[in-house]
Design an enzyme around this catalytic site. Sequence first.
Site, PDB file in Angstrom:
ATOM      1  N   ASP A 705       0.612   2.877  -9.212  1.00  0.00           N
ATOM      2  CA  ASP A 705      -0.751   3.356  -9.022  1.00  0.00           C
ATOM      3  C   ASP A 705      -0.720   4.301  -7.816  1.00  0.00           C
ATOM      4  OD1 ASP A 705      -3.435   3.859  -9.157  1.00  0.00           O
ATOM      5  OD2 ASP A 705      -4.027   1.771  -9.400  1.00  0.00           O
TER       6      ASP A 705
HETATM    7  C1  BGC Z   1      -6.649   4.026  -9.986  1.00  0.00           C
HETATM    8  C2  BGC Z   1      -5.892   4.319 -11.258  1.00  0.00           C
HETATM    9  C3  BGC Z   1      -6.026   5.782 -11.571  1.00  0.00           C
HETATM   10  C4  BGC Z   1      -5.429   6.568 -10.401  1.00  0.00           C
HETATM   11  C5  BGC Z   1      -5.447   8.077 -10.601  1.00  0.00           C
HETATM   12  C6  BGC Z   1      -6.231   4.926  -8.850  1.00  0.00           C
HETATM   13  O1  BGC Z   1      -7.102   4.814  -7.780  1.00  0.00           O
HETATM   14  O2  BGC Z   1      -6.480   2.675  -9.637  1.00  0.00           O
HETATM   15  O3  BGC Z   1      -6.387   3.540 -12.302  1.00  0.00           O
HETATM   16  O4  BGC Z   1      -5.425   6.101 -12.783  1.00  0.00           O
HETATM   17  O5  BGC Z   1      -6.189   6.284  -9.242  1.00  0.00           O
HETATM   18  O6  BGC Z   1      -6.731   8.571 -10.494  1.00  0.00           O
END
Ligand code: BGC
Length: 914
Positions: A705
């Site tokens: 993530d």
């Molecule tokens: C989220 C993810 C997301 C990523 C990119 C993170 O803060 O937890 O689910 O895909 O950001 O935006």
Amino acid sequence: MEYNMLKKKSHAEIARQAAAEGCVLLKNEKDTLPLKENEKIAVFGRIQFDYYKSGTGSGGLVNTRYVVGILDALKEEKLILNHNLMEEYQCWLKEHPFDKGAGWAREPWSQQEMELTDEQVDDAAKESDKALVIIGRTAGEDRDATATDGSYLLTQTEEDMLQKVCGRFRYTAVILNVGNIIDMKWVSKYQPSAVLYAWQGGQEGGHGVADVLMGRVNPCGKLTDTIAKDISDYPSTENFGGEFSDIYAEDIYVGYRYFETFAKDKVLYPFGFGLSYTKFGMDEVSCERVGKETTLKVVVTNIGKCSGKEVVQVYVNPPQGKLGKPVRNLVAFAKTKELQPGQKQELILKVWDADIASYDDSGHTGHKSCFVLEAGEYELYLGTDVRSATKAGNFVLDELIVVEECQEAAAPMHSFKRVKAVASKEGIFNKGWEDVPVRTYSMREAIQNEVLPEAIYTGNKGYKLADVYDNSVSMEDFLAQISDESLCHLVKGEGMCSFKATPGTAAAFGGITEELKTFGIPCGCCADGPSGIRLDSGGKAFSLPNGTCLACSFNETLQEELYEMEGAELKRNKIDTLLGPGMNIHRNPLNGRNFEYFSEDPYLTGKIAAAQLRGMNKYGVSGTIKHFAANNQEKNRRLYDSILSERALREIYLRGYRMAIDEGDAHSIMTTYGAVNGVWTAGNYDLLTTILRTEWGYDGMVMTDWHTAINEEGGEATRENLAAMVRAQNDIYMVVPDALSYGDNLEKSVEEGVLSREALVRCASNICNMLMKSLTMDRMLGRVVEKEEENIEADDDISDADILYYEMTDEIVLSGKELSTEKGTSVVYGLDMKKRGPCSLKMRVRVDAEELAQISVSVFMNGILTGTAFVSGRDKEWTEIEIPLRDVYFPNNFIRLYFAQSGVQIDWLKITVK
Ligand code: BGC
């Protein structure tokens, strides 16, 4: 490779159908619904004007061309809407505009509601026959809901509204435009005659709801979660929301598995429940077991007066054996086609042994670390919700069957007590407790003892990835050409809004450096997700209903069709993988991101995710299933540790992922921000190597993530420990601004011998496998046949923006201090340029938002997107960023800055023509 372009139905038609089929009707007395033509309707609640198409955060940022709210859609119907009431709301809303909150994903869970006077309600009741009350809640990333007014509970003003309207109108239908389930005590308190969960239905959501209200679509959605009487009734509530850890003491007894076993009386609306405007009969039920498969057949007949669909669900009640088990477990479901009154359909439901098996993490059965079917009677229940399902058959096993032998993995480091079912003499189950088995080996040692195939370095031999793709060179020989240094670059993705991929997307990965490109590694692109594409460039995309709404349809075919559309849109935007489906389990109703996920049940979760992936795969693109695994709390999400038994992990929290891989061919996975049993998932060898790769045979890619931390067993988690990530086979760190210069520990670890070239090569191979399954590979090789001109430029609609006019020769410096940079706004400069030549824009910016806020500013010149600059909540100091513009040929030029999120401050901007 040729991909067929769509379409039988339009994107909007399918999205509308999905929004309608996700609606769950919980109550419908006195024939309140469907509404009839020319009925006089009074609509209450501000949400009629402020429809929530989705929640907040990364999963909610789809820029749509339009959004149809519930009132917009009702206005298209032959209904006599109460205009006086509407005007009163409109007047009040002028003084009480929608509160967007300050910062990234910081919108309040609910909006202030208008206080109704008795007179207002009396007047409305005199003029209108029926009342619709719309109540709304958003949901979102980085924060959980709370069991307080305005979040899980209604506010006092909302309660007053219900009391007054239900007291005055004979017919009141309450429509819930919410992301997560909310407290429902108000139903018995105020007795509205109808209640409909409409969730957040995406940009066609209003139409979907109107279709249900008007009876064009007969409600056929079913609850994917149990609605209990009180938040304290959920077994996870006691431990949910811990600062740094959360103990999953309820173990496998999540949702209905808990309630049906121990606390039936605490349920208001059971899992799988949802009413229809018609009635269905179920006859000719049969159950037959052959080999490892049990087949149930049932004939469903529409015995009511209007057409509709029904969902048949099969639950198993396994023998308690030595392990103890929930008395109901969903093991199959099917939805009928649209049945006309009197029409029948036979449904055939298959139940596989593997879907019934329990994981023995204690060795009580004599088969530690195995999935087993214990000896005894397996009762199969069939029905239209978990509570009313009746016995449809059974089979008896004389002895235990080992379904799968696994290896102990990711077990907790310290013991704690977990729930176990204890049967009384009367056959009633009481909650007992037992010690959870702990980890009996060291994950660190397992990593150290791992022997990987030797990975030599040969230097460049002229092989390209295309040679591996075409089977003329092995992956091993191909990767042997790439230096350790370049491999260290390959395991990093760049973003957000990298110039190397589609503008405004979350990351570019793969061939992101010149060196990697010389080996013919294409650059992949990923974008949020899950319910529509997030283009922070200001580009438009289609917003779909939220995950829970989609799952409530219990309709795999519809999900596949809908995500086929999504696949077409991804392909058109040159995005290889959507960051979704989100498929964490609804462990507790307060989890902020439940709206993106599907259900409290892993089987349903796996089926819906697989269907969506199959849909996208038809266009050669795919999804990234997330967040692997046990991402069940948003509070302190980067720091908290999910402490759970290996049994609960495997039976509940991992099961859907495995189904998505097996049945949906998932080849990209995102790990979580947090830890599972002490080891952050992005470096969790047991999860990512032992289970995912060795046991499940997964050969795709795993990404972290965004900006996560990583540790190894017993160590502190940091954002630099990419060596631990690589060793565990989390292949890519998301995201860094520049892979060539991110300050991680990779190269040093290789030099010091604590990270092997073999481990880097293994991740590189996973990344290349994923890229070879992606369209970017075919596109690079010129093998994608585009059937229609596909326009990836974002819309540059400046018609409604004020234009600021200036004259300039070589350079102009403009103050940014007064600019409104609020989410979704634009500023447009009309420049009379006296000089021709290359032109660029520099800005001095800083961010006033939480650390993880993701903020982008897109720049368009004469309608063409020239770049998207990305800043994060960490950019607290003033910093200068530069974006190239287009060459100046003509005097009049329009430069538009588009702010996809709030939080950026601009000191000045400088435009230069050379
Ligand atoms: C989220 C993810 C997301 C990523 C990119 C993170 O803060 O937890 O689910 O895909 O950001 O935006």
